[in-house]
Design a protein around this motif. Sequence first.
Motif, PDB file in Angstrom:
ATOM      1  N   GLU A   1      -4.765   5.018   1.849  1.00 34.54           N
ATOM      2  CA  GLU A   1      -6.208   5.102   2.041  1.00 34.54           C
ATOM      3  C   GLU A   1      -6.914   4.821   0.721  1.00 34.54           C
ATOM      4  O   GLU A   1      -6.574   5.418  -0.297  1.00 34.54           O
ATOM      5  CB  GLU A   1      -6.598   6.505   2.525  1.00 34.54           C
ATOM      6  CG  GLU A   1      -6.125   6.799   3.923  1.00 34.54           C
ATOM      7  CD  GLU A   1      -6.313   8.264   4.273  1.00 34.54           C
ATOM      8  OE1 GLU A   1      -7.326   8.838   3.842  1.00 34.54           O
ATOM      9  OE2 GLU A   1      -5.436   8.802   4.949  1.00 34.54           O
ATOM     10  N   PRO A   2      -7.910   3.930   0.751  1.00 32.65           N
ATOM     11  CA  PRO A   2      -8.601   3.550  -0.493  1.00 32.65           C
ATOM     12  C   PRO A   2      -9.157   4.745  -1.270  1.00 32.65           C
ATOM     13  O   PRO A   2      -9.018   4.811  -2.482  1.00 32.65           O
ATOM     14  CB  PRO A   2      -9.724   2.636   0.002  1.00 32.65           C
ATOM     15  CG  PRO A   2      -9.216   2.080   1.296  1.00 32.65           C
ATOM     16  CD  PRO A   2      -8.377   3.165   1.901  1.00 32.65           C
ATOM     17  N   LYS A   3      -9.767   5.714  -0.567  1.00 34.23           N
ATOM     18  CA  LYS A   3     -10.348   6.872  -1.263  1.00 34.23           C
ATOM     19  C   LYS A   3      -9.268   7.718  -1.924  1.00 34.23           C
ATOM     20  O   LYS A   3      -9.416   8.195  -3.045  1.00 34.23           O
ATOM     21  CB  LYS A   3     -11.121   7.749  -0.266  1.00 34.23           C
ATOM     22  CG  LYS A   3     -12.580   7.431  -0.181  1.00 34.23           C
ATOM     23  CD  LYS A   3     -13.295   8.534   0.569  1.00 34.23           C
ATOM     24  CE  LYS A   3     -14.752   8.175   0.741  1.00 34.23           C
ATOM     25  NZ  LYS A   3     -15.366   8.967   1.805  1.00 34.23           N
ATOM     26  N   LEU A   4      -8.190   7.915  -1.180  1.00 36.93           N
ATOM     27  CA  LEU A   4      -7.069   8.695  -1.702  1.00 36.93           C
ATOM     28  C   LEU A   4      -6.455   7.977  -2.907  1.00 36.93           C
ATOM     29  O   LEU A   4      -6.112   8.596  -3.919  1.00 36.93           O
ATOM     30  CB  LEU A   4      -6.030   8.876  -0.590  1.00 36.93           C
ATOM     31  CG  LEU A   4      -4.820   9.749  -0.906  1.00 36.93           C
ATOM     32  CD1 LEU A   4      -5.246  11.163  -1.241  1.00 36.93           C
ATOM     33  CD2 LEU A   4      -3.869   9.773   0.289  1.00 36.93           C
ATOM     34  N   ARG A   5      -6.361   6.655  -2.788  1.00 38.02           N
ATOM     35  CA  ARG A   5      -5.811   5.858  -3.882  1.00 38.02           C
ATOM     36  C   ARG A   5      -6.640   6.051  -5.155  1.00 38.02           C
ATOM     37  O   ARG A   5      -6.086   6.286  -6.232  1.00 38.02           O
ATOM     38  CB  ARG A   5      -5.789   4.380  -3.481  1.00 38.02           C
ATOM     39  CG  ARG A   5      -5.451   3.443  -4.625  1.00 38.02           C
ATOM     40  CD  ARG A   5      -5.299   1.997  -4.177  1.00 38.02           C
ATOM     41  NE  ARG A   5      -5.209   1.125  -5.334  1.00 38.02           N
ATOM     42  CZ  ARG A   5      -6.254   0.530  -5.909  1.00 38.02           C
ATOM     43  NH1 ARG A   5      -7.477   0.698  -5.420  1.00 38.02           N
ATOM     44  NH2 ARG A   5      -6.080  -0.224  -6.967  1.00 38.02           N
ATOM     45  N   GLU A   6      -7.950   5.986  -5.008  1.00 38.90           N
ATOM     46  CA  GLU A   6      -8.825   6.172  -6.167  1.00 38.90           C
ATOM     47  C   GLU A   6      -8.618   7.544  -6.797  1.00 38.90           C
ATOM     48  O   GLU A   6      -8.566   7.682  -8.015  1.00 38.90           O
ATOM     49  CB  GLU A   6     -10.306   6.004  -5.756  1.00 38.90           C
ATOM     50  CG  GLU A   6     -10.800   4.583  -5.836  1.00 38.90           C
ATOM     51  CD  GLU A   6     -10.372   3.852  -7.111  1.00 38.90           C
ATOM     52  OE1 GLU A   6     -10.622   4.368  -8.217  1.00 38.90           O
ATOM     53  OE2 GLU A   6      -9.755   2.777  -6.999  1.00 38.90           O
ATOM     54  N   MET A   7      -8.500   8.563  -5.946  1.00 40.48           N
ATOM     55  CA  MET A   7      -8.285   9.928  -6.458  1.00 40.48           C
ATOM     56  C   MET A   7      -6.973   9.988  -7.237  1.00 40.48           C
ATOM     57  O   MET A   7      -6.914  10.515  -8.360  1.00 40.48           O
ATOM     58  CB  MET A   7      -8.267  10.916  -5.286  1.00 40.48           C
ATOM     59  CG  MET A   7      -8.206  12.381  -5.689  1.00 40.48           C
ATOM     60  SD  MET A   7      -6.556  12.960  -6.105  1.00 40.48           S
ATOM     61  CE  MET A   7      -5.796  13.040  -4.477  1.00 40.48           C
ATOM     62  N   VAL A   8      -5.904   9.429  -6.634  1.00 43.98           N
ATOM     63  CA  VAL A   8      -4.577   9.475  -7.280  1.00 43.98           C
ATOM     64  C   VAL A   8      -4.606   8.720  -8.609  1.00 43.98           C
ATOM     65  O   VAL A   8      -4.120   9.216  -9.640  1.00 43.98           O
ATOM     66  CB  VAL A   8      -3.493   8.903  -6.329  1.00 43.98           C
ATOM     67  CG1 VAL A   8      -2.171   8.699  -7.062  1.00 43.98           C
ATOM     68  CG2 VAL A   8      -3.298   9.835  -5.133  1.00 43.98           C
TER      69      VAL A   8
END
Length: 386
Positions: free
Chosen positions: A263-270
């Motif tokens: 998921e793009p949002k999760l990727r950014e967080m990680v």
Amino acid sequence: MNWTILNGVNKLHDEMKEWMGHLHQCPELALMETKTANFIAEKLKSWGYDVVEGIGKTGIVASMTVGKGNKTIGLRADFDALPIQEVNDLPYKSKIEGVSHLCGHDGHSTMLLGAAKYLAETKNFNGTVRLIFQPGEETMEGSPAMIADGLFERFPVDAVYGMHNMPGLPFGKFHFCENEMMAAVDNWEIELTGKGSHGSMPELSIDPVVCGSSLVMALQTIVSRNVSPWQNSVVSVGAFIAGNAGNVVPQTALLRLSIRNMEPKLREMVLNKIRSITKSQAEAFGCKYEIREGIPGAVLLNTPENTQWAASVARNTFGDDQVVYPAHPYMGSEDFAFMLQKKNGTYCMLGNGDSFMVHHPQYVFNQDILPIGAAYWAALTEEYLK
Ligand SMILES: [Zn+2]
Ligand SMILES: [Zn+2]
């Protein structure tokens, strides 16, 4: 079952095996596929396609319009090889030391060539088909390079479709999956610079091994403490390179990471967590650090309507039992994701049967799926451009 297409494409099976054999023997690495591109372009020209070469370095778009239909479909295959020594005893084994088609991209391009020849001979469609032959998939560079070179402005399409063979999935079966189908991969390097010293005098050093060890452990908390157990993310440190003697504190340590996200949002967080943890860990130990983020990854998102439609075309062409839908997603990755950010479409898997996994030195592309893949491309084209 669409026997017209199946029988028509089956007649090209021997020829397709010859093309694939040629491509397999002469593999070329990402964005250096000049001979491969030339071979493909010459064939397409001889069948009457309007061929444009050199898109995103070595990419090709071949277009053909039949009738007055104003719809356009895009079909994409990749053609780069891998830096792996093939360990197979094939009559068409790679002739290039240390380079081989162990992801089956030679087969992918051959399937699209088979469809190209069939479509050019039968012309049973009304509109425009664009065949996109893409370089550099393995390094995630080819698709962005073609897009940056004006792929969809110069060669507009209504939708774009992709396909990959998959070992372990039953021979010849199609797997379709809506929305998230493949993960975004980010290949990062983190270099820590401390201060080298004699191993007996740690007080004179800034030890990047201790700092790096702490960093590896801290990075492992990202998924376990910040990602919901219901979501998917992977942070792997696959390489930790530092020093080579027991009595030396080295000057630097290098970490190589493979980060996978759905998921793009999760990727950014990680990714942000990796940045902040690296900064704080390096500062805490007094090391300097440099993060080299590499080419950004993207989640492959299949458009639901196009996926449903493509699955129904596959069912009508091959029979209901040859299509698995909805199928499960993969944590692998694909730069076709970047094309799907620009256009609607879908990417499916075609079962290679029980074989070694792609990228294994003994992987073999099952040549009996060549006509199946070609028939899928032909069926999509004829159905969309009715
Ligand atoms: Zn691959
Ligand atoms: Zn591949």
